[in-house]
Design a protein around this motif. Structure first.
Motif, PDB file in Angstrom:
ATOM      1  N   THR A 197      -2.308 -14.107  46.144  1.00 49.65           N
ATOM      2  CA  THR A 197      -0.956 -14.312  45.631  1.00 49.65           C
ATOM      3  C   THR A 197       0.067 -14.160  46.749  1.00 49.65           C
ATOM      4  OG1 THR A 197      -1.577 -13.478  43.443  1.00 49.65           O
ATOM      5  CG2 THR A 197       0.779 -13.504  43.988  1.00 49.65           C
ATOM      6  N   LEU A 198      -0.089 -13.117  47.542  1.00 49.76           N
ATOM      7  CA  LEU A 198       0.866 -12.872  48.619  1.00 49.76           C
ATOM      8  C   LEU A 198       0.743 -13.935  49.718  1.00 49.76           C
ATOM      9  CD1 LEU A 198       2.988 -10.682  48.749  1.00 49.76           C
ATOM     10  CD2 LEU A 198       1.540  -9.439  50.367  1.00 49.76           C
ATOM     11  N   ALA A 199      -0.472 -14.373  49.981  1.00 45.60           N
ATOM     12  CA  ALA A 199      -0.670 -15.415  50.993  1.00 45.60           C
ATOM     13  C   ALA A 199       0.058 -16.698  50.604  1.00 45.60           C
ATOM     14  CB  ALA A 199      -2.163 -15.686  51.172  1.00 45.60           C
ATOM     15  N   LEU A 200      -0.044 -17.078  49.329  1.00 43.19           N
ATOM     16  CA  LEU A 200       0.600 -18.307  48.854  1.00 43.19           C
ATOM     17  C   LEU A 200       2.105 -18.136  48.665  1.00 43.19           C
ATOM     18  CD1 LEU A 200      -2.157 -19.388  46.323  1.00 43.19           C
ATOM     19  CD2 LEU A 200      -1.458 -20.669  48.363  1.00 43.19           C
ATOM     20  N   ALA A 201       2.543 -16.909  48.409  1.00 42.66           N
ATOM     21  CA  ALA A 201       3.969 -16.665  48.182  1.00 42.66           C
ATOM     22  C   ALA A 201       4.753 -16.516  49.478  1.00 42.66           C
ATOM     23  CB  ALA A 201       4.153 -15.399  47.333  1.00 42.66           C
ATOM     24  N   THR A 202       4.071 -16.056  50.545  1.00 43.10           N
ATOM     25  CA  THR A 202       4.787 -15.765  51.792  1.00 43.10           C
ATOM     26  C   THR A 202       4.390 -16.643  52.959  1.00 43.10           C
ATOM     27  OG1 THR A 202       3.144 -14.134  52.519  1.00 43.10           O
ATOM     28  CG2 THR A 202       4.952 -13.334  51.112  1.00 43.10           C
ATOM     29  N   GLY A 203       3.187 -17.205  52.938  1.00 42.02           N
ATOM     30  CA  GLY A 203       2.720 -17.981  54.086  1.00 42.02           C
ATOM     31  C   GLY A 203       2.351 -17.097  55.263  1.00 42.02           C
ATOM     32  N   MET A 204       2.093 -15.814  55.019  1.00 44.58           N
ATOM     33  CA  MET A 204       1.727 -14.895  56.103  1.00 44.58           C
ATOM     34  C   MET A 204       0.354 -15.245  56.672  1.00 44.58           C
ATOM     35  SD  MET A 204       3.064 -11.312  54.432  1.00 44.58           S
ATOM     36  CE  MET A 204       2.310 -10.262  55.690  1.00 44.58           C
ATOM     37  N   ARG A 205       0.174 -14.940  57.949  1.00 46.05           N
ATOM     38  CA  ARG A 205      -1.122 -15.132  58.598  1.00 46.05           C
ATOM     39  C   ARG A 205      -2.117 -14.100  58.080  1.00 46.05           C
ATOM     40  NH1 ARG A 205       2.898 -15.441  62.574  1.00 46.05           N
ATOM     41  NH2 ARG A 205       3.087 -17.507  63.561  1.00 46.05           N
ATOM     42  N   HIS A 225       8.271  -6.478  55.286  1.00 50.99           N
ATOM     43  CA  HIS A 225       8.506  -6.505  56.730  1.00 50.99           C
ATOM     44  C   HIS A 225       7.189  -6.755  57.470  1.00 50.99           C
ATOM     45  CE1 HIS A 225      12.488  -4.939  55.874  1.00 50.99           C
ATOM     46  NE2 HIS A 225      11.932  -3.971  55.179  1.00 50.99           N
ATOM     47  N   VAL A 226       7.154  -7.791  58.278  1.00 52.90           N
ATOM     48  CA  VAL A 226       5.972  -8.107  59.092  1.00 52.90           C
ATOM     49  C   VAL A 226       6.200  -7.519  60.480  1.00 52.90           C
ATOM     50  CG1 VAL A 226       4.516  -9.916  60.052  1.00 52.90           C
ATOM     51  CG2 VAL A 226       5.593 -10.239  57.806  1.00 52.90           C
ATOM     52  N   THR A 227       5.400  -6.510  60.828  1.00 55.47           N
ATOM     53  CA  THR A 227       5.596  -5.832  62.113  1.00 55.47           C
ATOM     54  C   THR A 227       4.332  -5.724  62.952  1.00 55.47           C
ATOM     55  OG1 THR A 227       5.174  -3.680  61.084  1.00 55.47           O
ATOM     56  CG2 THR A 227       7.475  -4.423  61.171  1.00 55.47           C
ATOM     57  N   ARG A 228       3.187  -6.084  62.390  1.00 58.86           N
ATOM     58  CA  ARG A 228       1.943  -5.947  63.136  1.00 58.86           C
ATOM     59  C   ARG A 228       0.911  -6.954  62.609  1.00 58.86           C
ATOM     60  NH1 ARG A 228       2.382  -2.161  59.363  1.00 58.86           N
ATOM     61  NH2 ARG A 228       3.793  -0.931  60.651  1.00 58.86           N
ATOM     62  N   SER A 229      -0.184  -7.069  63.359  1.00 58.10           N
ATOM     63  CA  SER A 229      -1.250  -7.988  62.962  1.00 58.10           C
ATOM     64  C   SER A 229      -2.599  -7.367  63.293  1.00 58.10           C
ATOM     65  CB  SER A 229      -1.094  -9.328  63.699  1.00 58.10           C
ATOM     66  OG  SER A 229      -2.110 -10.227  63.309  1.00 58.10           O
ATOM     67  N   GLU A 344      11.630 -19.538  59.064  1.00 55.11           N
ATOM     68  CA  GLU A 344      11.837 -18.092  59.125  1.00 55.11           C
ATOM     69  C   GLU A 344      10.782 -17.335  58.324  1.00 55.11           C
ATOM     70  OE1 GLU A 344      15.825 -17.728  57.771  1.00 55.11           O
ATOM     71  OE2 GLU A 344      16.719 -18.407  59.660  1.00 55.11           O
ATOM     72  N   ARG A 345      10.378 -17.883  57.177  1.00 55.30           N
ATOM     73  CA  ARG A 345       9.340 -17.219  56.375  1.00 55.30           C
ATOM     74  C   ARG A 345       7.991 -17.227  57.104  1.00 55.30           C
ATOM     75  NH1 ARG A 345      10.581 -16.024  51.132  1.00 55.30           N
ATOM     76  NH2 ARG A 345       8.392 -15.970  50.476  1.00 55.30           N
ATOM     77  N   LEU A 346       7.689 -18.329  57.785  1.00 53.95           N
ATOM     78  CA  LEU A 346       6.406 -18.436  58.481  1.00 53.95           C
ATOM     79  C   LEU A 346       6.414 -17.713  59.822  1.00 53.95           C
ATOM     80  CD1 LEU A 346       5.455 -22.178  57.854  1.00 53.95           C
ATOM     81  CD2 LEU A 346       4.733 -20.165  56.581  1.00 53.95           C
ATOM     82  N   GLY A 347       7.599 -17.480  60.392  1.00 52.72           N
ATOM     83  CA  GLY A 347       7.673 -16.822  61.689  1.00 52.72           C
ATOM     84  C   GLY A 347       7.456 -17.754  62.849  1.00 52.72           C
ATOM     85  N   HIS A 348       7.736 -19.065  62.657  1.00 54.91           N
ATOM     86  CA  HIS A 348       7.643 -20.012  63.768  1.00 54.91           C
ATOM     87  C   HIS A 348       8.778 -19.762  64.744  1.00 54.91           C
ATOM     88  CE1 HIS A 348       5.233 -23.161  61.258  1.00 54.91           C
ATOM     89  NE2 HIS A 348       4.452 -22.270  61.836  1.00 54.91           N
TER      90      HIS A 348
END
Length: 385
Positions: A197-205, A225-229, A344-348
């Motif tokens: 759900t979160l992957a499809l809602a945010t497009g996060m890696r 907040h995306v701060t690490r991977s 901005e959502r994808l972080g490109h």
């Protein structure tokens, strides 16, 4: 005594050896302060070699490093790159170098390596790998040989006169809105429900999701907040390990507004995780939103297998986890969301990346816009749409 002549332009000398009659051009290497001798069959050839060496020294292209094989250079270059590259990039450099470049070209002396060697290498590679893979290998080899030029190991980079194969644009794989809904319906009450759900809602890696902590989520403000991977790497070839690192680029550090359905999924998931934690004495509390069964980092192989199974059960095409990111962006673009917002959502780092990757959607939107524009002008003229 050997016959000696001073060089016409100075900076060295030319003389004939007494023993074997060969001609010698001798000059001092400015970078090392040592004398170097070049050998020739004739006096004219010796002068030509001396003039060429002095010219290269003046231009800064004179080779001053000792001769070595391409393999020795590549191994040293990789050691240097290890200090500046992230694990993921370094691993890809090392694996492609060891798997493709060194077995074929590694034995060749660096100063003897020519563009013909490299062009033939690429032609042979194309029989086994794609054009895009050859281009990746070309990028690695070109960068390594550029370092050899800077380190005075070779005068010129032979890759500059090599023609790599033309890039082949891959078809983007993604789920439509209807397909994404079917996937989430099939994942209801599954352990991956919230993650998908979160992957499809945010497009996060994938790595960003697996490194996500509960402290990164602000439920009151409905933001994340995306701060690490999290990476799963074998950088030195000694075994795979988890590593938490900085996101891919500076722009990858971002705050993402969350829709209500994603917040609800997170709240439900948190309650379930707390219940599971109470039943697991060996729970390792890392504060992760998506841990394994004992609270530690999630391994990607089981995740991929479970995603594949869910897709098959839902009658959907089997895609990679990363394709959920493509799906999220494609769905938003198709809904008419501004490309800058999606960037901005994808972080490109640049909007050109967003538009380049998802051009298939913008093209269809262009056609839709033309149709709407045509309809509006026909109406304004009293015509029929």
């Amino acid at each position: 005594m050997p016959k000696r002549k001073r060089s016409v332009h100075g900076g060295g000398s030319v003389y004939q050896r007494k023993g074997d009659g060969r001609w010698v051009a001798k000059f001092k290497v400015e970078a090392t302060g040592k004398w170097r001798e070049l050998y020739a069959r004739t006096e004219k050839e010796a002068y030509a070699k001396l003039q060429q060496a002095l010219f290269e020294q003046k231009q800064g292209t004179l080779v001053t490093a000792p001769q070595q094989s391409l393999q020795a250079h590549m191994e040293h270059w990789l050691q240097v790159k290890r200090l500046e590259l992230k694990d993921g990039t370094y691993t890809y450099y090392r694996v492609y170098t060891e798997a493709y470049i060194l077995p074929v070209l590694g034995h060749i002396r660096l100063q003897k390596l020519t563009d013909a060697h490299i062009q033939s290498f690429y032609a042979d590679l194309l029989e086994d790998v794609s054009a895009n893979t050859v281009r990746l290998i070309h990028g690695i080899l070109r960068t390594a040989l550029e370092a050899a030029v800077r380190w005075k190991k070779i005068p010129l980079n032979p890759c500059k006169t090599v023609t790599p194969p033309r890039a082949v644009k891959k078809e983007l794989t993604y789920l439509t809105l209807e397909q994404a809904q079917r996937l989430l319906e099939g994942a209801r009450n599954h352990k991956l429900e919230c993650l998908l759900t979160l992957a499809l809602a945010t497009g996060m890696r994938q790595g960003e999701l697996l490194a996500l902590r509960w402290t990164d989520i602000d439920f009151q403000k409905a933001t994340l907040h995306v701060t690490r991977s999290l990476s799963y790497r074998n950088p030195d070839g000694t075994g795979y390990e988890h590593k938490v690192e900085e996101p891919k680029t500076a722009s990858s550090k971002r705050t993402i507004p969350l829709p209500d359905f994603a917040l609800e999924a997170l709240q439900k998931h948190r309650v379930q995780q707390l219940e599971r934690r109470l039943k697991t004495p060996e729970w390792e509390d890392k504060g992760l939103v998506f841990p394994n069964d004992t609270g530690g980092y999630l391994w990607v192989d089981p995740l991929r297998r479970q995603l594949k199974k869910l897709l098959q059960e839902a009658g959907l095409p089997v895609i990679r986890f990363h394709d959920l990111r493509h799906s999220a962006a494609t769905i938003l673009l198709a809904m008419g969301v501004n490309a800058k917002v999606i960037q901005e959502r994808l972080g490109h780092s640049h909007i050109s990346i967003t538009l380049g990757v998802y051009g298939h959607v913008t093209e269809s939107m262009q056609l839709e816009a033309i149709t709407k524009l045509d309809d509006q002008f026909k109406r304004s003229k009293g015509g029929q749409p």
